[in-house]
Design an enzyme around this catalytic site. Structure first.
Site, PDB file in Angstrom:
ATOM      1  N   LYS A  10      37.227  50.052  33.142  1.00 20.71           N
ATOM      2  CA  LYS A  10      38.938  49.849  32.992  1.00 20.71           C
ATOM      3  C   LYS A  10      39.834  50.649  33.634  1.00 20.71           C
ATOM      4  O   LYS A  10      39.981  50.919  34.814  1.00 20.71           O
ATOM      5  CB  LYS A  10      39.471  49.706  32.544  1.00 20.71           C
ATOM      6  CG  LYS A  10      38.977  48.230  31.743  1.00 20.71           C
ATOM      7  CD  LYS A  10      39.360  47.122  30.350  1.00 20.71           C
ATOM      8  CE  LYS A  10      38.869  46.217  29.909  1.00 20.71           C
ATOM      9  NZ  LYS A  10      39.429  45.724  28.509  1.00 20.71           N
ATOM     10  N   GLU A  49      43.300  40.071  38.585  1.00 24.42           N
ATOM     11  CA  GLU A  49      44.694  41.020  36.667  1.00 24.42           C
ATOM     12  C   GLU A  49      43.814  41.063  35.699  1.00 24.42           C
ATOM     13  O   GLU A  49      43.627  41.221  34.529  1.00 24.42           O
ATOM     14  CB  GLU A  49      45.444  40.189  37.121  1.00 24.42           C
ATOM     15  CG  GLU A  49      46.403  40.756  36.131  1.00 24.42           C
ATOM     16  CD  GLU A  49      47.235  41.915  36.154  1.00 24.42           C
ATOM     17  OE1 GLU A  49      47.271  43.076  35.650  1.00 24.42           O
ATOM     18  OE2 GLU A  49      47.860  41.693  37.087  1.00 24.42           O
ATOM     19  N   GLY A  64      41.078  38.598  23.913  1.00 16.65           N
ATOM     20  CA  GLY A  64      40.317  36.795  23.389  1.00 16.65           C
ATOM     21  C   GLY A  64      40.376  36.011  24.273  1.00 16.65           C
ATOM     22  O   GLY A  64      41.249  36.936  25.442  1.00 16.65           O
ATOM     23  N   GLY A  79      37.487  35.423  18.137  1.00 19.14           N
ATOM     24  CA  GLY A  79      37.088  35.883  19.781  1.00 19.14           C
ATOM     25  C   GLY A  79      37.911  37.184  20.157  1.00 19.14           C
ATOM     26  O   GLY A  79      37.631  37.147  21.387  1.00 19.14           O
ATOM     27  N   THR A 114      34.233  31.285  26.442  1.00 14.41           N
ATOM     28  CA  THR A 114      35.371  31.162  25.868  1.00 14.41           C
ATOM     29  C   THR A 114      36.373  31.776  26.956  1.00 14.41           C
ATOM     30  O   THR A 114      37.708  30.329  27.007  1.00 14.41           O
ATOM     31  CB  THR A 114      36.031  32.779  25.356  1.00 14.41           C
ATOM     32  OG1 THR A 114      34.228  32.252  24.512  1.00 14.41           O
ATOM     33  CG2 THR A 114      36.831  32.571  24.777  1.00 14.41           C
ATOM     34  N   VAL A 115      36.179  32.185  28.173  1.00 10.97           N
ATOM     35  CA  VAL A 115      37.136  32.543  29.016  1.00 10.97           C
ATOM     36  C   VAL A 115      37.518  31.032  29.465  1.00 10.97           C
ATOM     37  O   VAL A 115      38.801  30.619  30.000  1.00 10.97           O
ATOM     38  CB  VAL A 115      37.229  33.633  30.157  1.00 10.97           C
ATOM     39  CG1 VAL A 115      38.164  33.565  30.856  1.00 10.97           C
ATOM     40  CG2 VAL A 115      37.089  34.249  29.044  1.00 10.97           C
ATOM     41  N   ASP A 134      33.530  49.237  28.598  1.00  8.01           N
ATOM     42  CA  ASP A 134      33.735  48.905  28.708  1.00  8.01           C
ATOM     43  C   ASP A 134      35.540  49.330  29.313  1.00  8.01           C
ATOM     44  O   ASP A 134      36.147  48.916  30.261  1.00  8.01           O
ATOM     45  CB  ASP A 134      34.575  47.342  28.100  1.00  8.01           C
ATOM     46  CG  ASP A 134      35.421  46.600  28.365  1.00  8.01           C
ATOM     47  OD1 ASP A 134      35.521  45.281  28.967  1.00  8.01           O
ATOM     48  OD2 ASP A 134      37.140  46.652  27.498  1.00  8.01           O
ATOM     49  N   VAL A 137      41.206  43.998  34.160  1.00  7.60           N
ATOM     50  CA  VAL A 137      42.002  44.654  33.082  1.00  7.60           C
ATOM     51  C   VAL A 137      42.630  44.913  32.468  1.00  7.60           C
ATOM     52  O   VAL A 137      44.130  43.864  32.405  1.00  7.60           O
ATOM     53  CB  VAL A 137      42.158  46.011  34.141  1.00  7.60           C
ATOM     54  CG1 VAL A 137      43.106  47.694  33.319  1.00  7.60           C
ATOM     55  CG2 VAL A 137      41.803  46.641  35.362  1.00  7.60           C
TER      56      VAL A 137
END
Length: 339
Positions: free
Chosen positions: A224, A149, A322, A206, A34-35, A220, A152
């Protein structure tokens, strides 16, 4: 591997003349999910802008994937793909983008690239939380660059802010919504949608993984806030004791309780540095007043409030979940790296 231009662009702006062609920057991409796919799409869409404004043209030099035959949202030459980490690390590239996640083989890729004096961009929050200081030392020793970057806050530039603008201003506390998945779910609950329906919608858009347990358990957000504590106060994020309270299995009852109190249920993370230098961090569901600034942060957005001695409270907000939001942050780091 033969590099290919990520996008086609010939426009020239005020910073590029016919006598000065754009500098070619070769990018090795680890992960095309996805990324990774969103990153390639963004670069293709804005390539002419990068050439005219920044004087660079990105070329994809290699892509590490598990399955080269898998259908993807973008079309790439099969010759770019490899399933071998060793072959990927031998790709001639200026910047390595790690978008795999987890530790293996992500850690090996990042360490090897930094040791080879390459510039590295990663969205891997778990890796940075566990090994950020060691990786930064590796980059400093060998003359590489580590940018994270996207690890987080997605599109919220909090890492860049704490690394730069807030340096020396005496950060006292950090509080915010650091997980777009849970914020989307809680927003849907506040709007009367059932938790199950909200989760299915988040996955379809997503905003949530097929297995959202790290988000719902607060792990998660814990990674962060530990990273932000490192950037603010220099503590090792792997040693920050983050007290985590998971969301209930079905937070509907807690959301109803918030409505009854004329409040809003949010899943917040925070950290504070005491006068003796001790850092405390936490992640937990909170019922906050409707007029609180964080109460208005809806859907997949993230927000961070940083209270500093000399600047007061700085508020940052933007999309936090997303592929597009994360890829935008990766792209920002990529541009910073090539400068």
């Amino acid at each position: 591997m033969t590099a290919v231009a990520i996008g086609r662009a010939t426009a020239r702006g005020p910073f590029i003349t016919a006598a000065r062609a754009p500098r070619v920057v070769r990018v090795a991409l680890a992960g095309c999910g996805t990324v990774g796919a969103s990153l390639v799409t963004l670069i293709r869409r804005q390539q002419s802008l990068f050439e005219s404004r920044h004087g660079v043209r990105f070329e994809l030099a290699g892509v590490l994937v598990r399955d080269p035959a898998k259908d993807r949202s973008i079309a790439l030459p099969r010759a770019l793909f490899t399933t071998s980490v060793d072959d990927f690390l031998r790709v001639d590239a200026d910047v390595v983008v790690e978008a795999i996640g987890g530790f293996d083989p992500a850690e090996r890729i990042v360490r090897s690239a930094l040791a080879a004096r390459r510039q590295v961009v990663t969205a891997n929050k778990a890796l940075i939380a566990a090994h950020g200081p060691a990786l930064q030392r590796l980059a400093d020793t060998h003359g590489g660059l580590l940018q994270f970057e996207a690890a987080v806050g997605g599109g919220v530039p909090v890492v860049r802010t704490l690394r730069g603008e807030l340096g020396g201003h005496g950060v006292r506390t950090i509080t915010g919504i650091l997980n777009g998945t849970t914020n989307f779910l809680l927003t849907q609950l506040a709007d009367g949608v059932s938790f199950g329906a909200a989760l299915r919608d988040a996955q379809a858009r997503g905003f949530a993984e097929a297995d959202p347990s790290r988000d719902l358990q607060g792990l998660d957000a814990a990674d962060k806030i530990a990273i932000l504590a490192w950037l603010a106060w220099g503590v090792d994020p792997g040693e920050v004791d983050v007290r985590v309270e998971p969301l209930p299995a079905d937070p509907g009852a807690l959301a109803a309780q918030a409505r009854a109190r004329n409040g809003v249920l949010k899943y917040l993370a925070g950290a504070v540095r005491e006068d003796d230098g001790t850092v405390h961090a936490w992640v937990r569901p909170c019922i906050i007043p409707r007029d609180h600034a964080l109460a208005a942060v809806r859907d997949e957005e993230n927000a961070v409030h940083i209270d500093s001695e000399s600047l007061g409270v700085l508020r940052l907000q933007g999309r936090g979940a997303g592929g597009s939001a994360t890829a935008s942050a990766v792209l920002g780091d990529l541009l910073a790296a090539v400068k």
